[in-house]
Design a protein around this motif. Structure first.
Motif, PDB file in Angstrom:
ATOM      1  N   GLY A 136      32.234  73.907 -39.514  1.00 10.24           N
ATOM      2  CA  GLY A 136      33.485  74.646 -39.448  1.00 10.24           C
ATOM      3  C   GLY A 136      34.704  73.749 -39.449  1.00 10.24           C
ATOM      4  O   GLY A 136      35.746  74.114 -38.912  1.00 10.24           O
ATOM      5  N   LEU A 137      34.587  72.566 -40.053  1.00 12.34           N
ATOM      6  CA  LEU A 137      35.692  71.616 -40.119  1.00 12.34           C
ATOM      7  C   LEU A 137      36.494  71.848 -41.382  1.00 12.34           C
ATOM      8  O   LEU A 137      35.982  72.361 -42.375  1.00 12.34           O
ATOM      9  CB  LEU A 137      35.147  70.175 -40.111  1.00 12.34           C
ATOM     10  CG  LEU A 137      34.364  69.773 -38.867  1.00 12.34           C
ATOM     11  CD1 LEU A 137      33.703  68.426 -39.068  1.00 12.34           C
ATOM     12  CD2 LEU A 137      35.269  69.755 -37.659  1.00 12.34           C
ATOM     13  N   PRO A 138      37.780  71.473 -41.381  1.00 18.28           N
ATOM     14  CA  PRO A 138      38.588  71.649 -42.587  1.00 18.28           C
ATOM     15  C   PRO A 138      38.120  70.742 -43.727  1.00 18.28           C
ATOM     16  O   PRO A 138      37.574  69.664 -43.486  1.00 18.28           O
ATOM     17  CB  PRO A 138      40.001  71.269 -42.135  1.00 18.28           C
ATOM     18  CG  PRO A 138      39.821  70.457 -40.911  1.00 18.28           C
ATOM     19  CD  PRO A 138      38.541  70.897 -40.278  1.00 18.28           C
ATOM     20  N   ARG A 139      38.325  71.205 -44.951  1.00 19.36           N
ATOM     21  CA  ARG A 139      37.923  70.432 -46.126  1.00 19.36           C
ATOM     22  C   ARG A 139      38.702  69.136 -46.252  1.00 19.36           C
ATOM     23  O   ARG A 139      38.229  68.184 -46.859  1.00 19.36           O
ATOM     24  CB  ARG A 139      38.123  71.250 -47.396  1.00 19.36           C
ATOM     25  CG  ARG A 139      37.175  72.403 -47.501  1.00 19.36           C
ATOM     26  CD  ARG A 139      37.301  73.126 -48.802  1.00 19.36           C
ATOM     27  NE  ARG A 139      38.680  73.199 -49.278  1.00 19.36           N
ATOM     28  CZ  ARG A 139      39.059  73.745 -50.403  1.00 19.36           C
ATOM     29  NH1 ARG A 139      38.167  74.286 -51.195  1.00 19.36           N
ATOM     30  NH2 ARG A 139      40.312  73.773 -50.751  1.00 19.36           N
ATOM     31  N   CYS A 140      39.896  69.077 -45.687  1.00 20.35           N
ATOM     32  CA  CYS A 140      40.741  67.889 -45.819  1.00 20.35           C
ATOM     33  C   CYS A 140      40.340  66.768 -44.854  1.00 20.35           C
ATOM     34  O   CYS A 140      40.892  65.673 -44.932  1.00 20.35           O
ATOM     35  CB  CYS A 140      42.204  68.255 -45.615  1.00 20.35           C
ATOM     36  SG  CYS A 140      42.555  68.884 -43.968  1.00 20.35           S
ATOM     37  N   LEU A 141      39.381  67.004 -43.960  1.00 18.49           N
ATOM     38  CA  LEU A 141      38.922  65.965 -43.042  1.00 18.49           C
ATOM     39  C   LEU A 141      38.275  64.846 -43.845  1.00 18.49           C
ATOM     40  O   LEU A 141      37.387  65.079 -44.655  1.00 18.49           O
ATOM     41  CB  LEU A 141      37.920  66.540 -42.039  1.00 18.49           C
ATOM     42  CG  LEU A 141      37.411  65.574 -40.981  1.00 18.49           C
ATOM     43  CD1 LEU A 141      38.522  65.237 -39.995  1.00 18.49           C
ATOM     44  CD2 LEU A 141      36.229  66.164 -40.254  1.00 18.49           C
ATOM     45  N   SER A 142      38.711  63.626 -43.618  1.00 19.10           N
ATOM     46  CA  SER A 142      38.205  62.496 -44.396  1.00 19.10           C
ATOM     47  C   SER A 142      36.800  62.096 -43.944  1.00 19.10           C
ATOM     48  O   SER A 142      36.311  62.518 -42.889  1.00 19.10           O
ATOM     49  CB  SER A 142      39.137  61.291 -44.249  1.00 19.10           C
ATOM     50  OG  SER A 142      39.046  60.768 -42.951  1.00 19.10           O
ATOM     51  N   ASP A 143      36.166  61.251 -44.752  1.00 21.17           N
ATOM     52  CA  ASP A 143      34.845  60.740 -44.396  1.00 21.17           C
ATOM     53  C   ASP A 143      34.906  59.891 -43.133  1.00 21.17           C
ATOM     54  O   ASP A 143      33.957  59.848 -42.360  1.00 21.17           O
ATOM     55  CB  ASP A 143      34.261  59.918 -45.544  1.00 21.17           C
ATOM     56  CG  ASP A 143      33.890  60.781 -46.729  1.00 21.17           C
ATOM     57  OD1 ASP A 143      33.836  62.016 -46.577  1.00 21.17           O
ATOM     58  OD2 ASP A 143      33.651  60.218 -47.814  1.00 21.17           O
ATOM     59  N   VAL A 144      36.014  59.216 -42.932  1.00 21.65           N
ATOM     60  CA  VAL A 144      36.186  58.413 -41.715  1.00 21.65           C
ATOM     61  C   VAL A 144      36.175  59.334 -40.499  1.00 21.65           C
ATOM     62  O   VAL A 144      35.557  59.031 -39.483  1.00 21.65           O
ATOM     63  CB  VAL A 144      37.500  57.600 -41.763  1.00 21.65           C
ATOM     64  CG1 VAL A 144      37.756  56.887 -40.454  1.00 21.65           C
ATOM     65  CG2 VAL A 144      37.461  56.619 -42.913  1.00 21.65           C
ATOM     66  N   GLY A 145      36.811  60.468 -40.611  1.00 18.56           N
ATOM     67  CA  GLY A 145      36.799  61.432 -39.518  1.00 18.56           C
ATOM     68  C   GLY A 145      35.433  62.023 -39.281  1.00 18.56           C
ATOM     69  O   GLY A 145      35.069  62.378 -38.166  1.00 18.56           O
ATOM     70  N   LEU A 146      34.647  62.117 -40.328  1.00 20.24           N
ATOM     71  CA  LEU A 146      33.318  62.705 -40.226  1.00 20.24           C
ATOM     72  C   LEU A 146      32.282  61.711 -39.705  1.00 20.24           C
ATOM     73  O   LEU A 146      31.456  62.040 -38.854  1.00 20.24           O
ATOM     74  CB  LEU A 146      32.889  63.231 -41.596  1.00 20.24           C
ATOM     75  CG  LEU A 146      31.694  64.161 -41.661  1.00 20.24           C
ATOM     76  CD1 LEU A 146      31.913  65.384 -40.787  1.00 20.24           C
ATOM     77  CD2 LEU A 146      31.448  64.580 -43.091  1.00 20.24           C
ATOM     78  N   PHE A 147      32.329  60.471 -40.203  1.00 21.83           N
ATOM     79  CA  PHE A 147      31.305  59.493 -39.868  1.00 21.83           C
ATOM     80  C   PHE A 147      31.761  58.403 -38.907  1.00 21.83           C
ATOM     81  O   PHE A 147      30.947  57.658 -38.385  1.00 21.83           O
ATOM     82  CB  PHE A 147      30.777  58.822 -41.141  1.00 21.83           C
ATOM     83  CG  PHE A 147      30.132  59.783 -42.080  1.00 21.83           C
ATOM     84  CD1 PHE A 147      28.960  60.405 -41.751  1.00 21.83           C
ATOM     85  CD2 PHE A 147      30.722  60.067 -43.307  1.00 21.83           C
ATOM     86  CE1 PHE A 147      28.357  61.304 -42.614  1.00 21.83           C
ATOM     87  CE2 PHE A 147      30.124  60.953 -44.181  1.00 21.83           C
ATOM     88  CZ  PHE A 147      28.943  61.568 -43.827  1.00 21.83           C
ATOM     89  N   GLY A 148      33.056  58.253 -38.699  1.00 24.84           N
ATOM     90  CA  GLY A 148      33.558  57.178 -37.844  1.00 24.84           C
ATOM     91  C   GLY A 148      33.407  57.491 -36.364  1.00 24.84           C
ATOM     92  O   GLY A 148      33.034  58.591 -35.963  1.00 24.84           O
TER      93      GLY A 148
END
Length: 59
Positions: free
Chosen positions: A14-26
């Motif tokens: 349920g995260l926004p599409r604009c969330l970067s990969d750094v936000g997802l995996f960092g």
């Protein structure tokens, strides 16, 4: 493949599409135990090559 997996993970969480990969995996507030598919493949491939190189078995 990474892009498809990342978009599916974002949708599932349920995260926004604009969330970067750094936000997802960092290491951040989410603290998700996830890693990139491409990064995981490269790490396992390097591990395998090093294991074979250091092996004392004869082929």
């Amino acid at each position: 493949m990474d892009g498809l997996a990342n978009s599916s993970i974002r949708k599932w969480l349920g995260l926004p599409r604009c969330l970067s990969d750094v936000g997802l995996f960092g290491r951040n507030m989410l603290q998700l135990p996830l890693r990139s598919i491409g990064l995981g493949y490269k790490q396992e491939r390097a591990r395998m090559v090093l294991e074979l190189r250091e092996s004392t078995d004869n082929w």
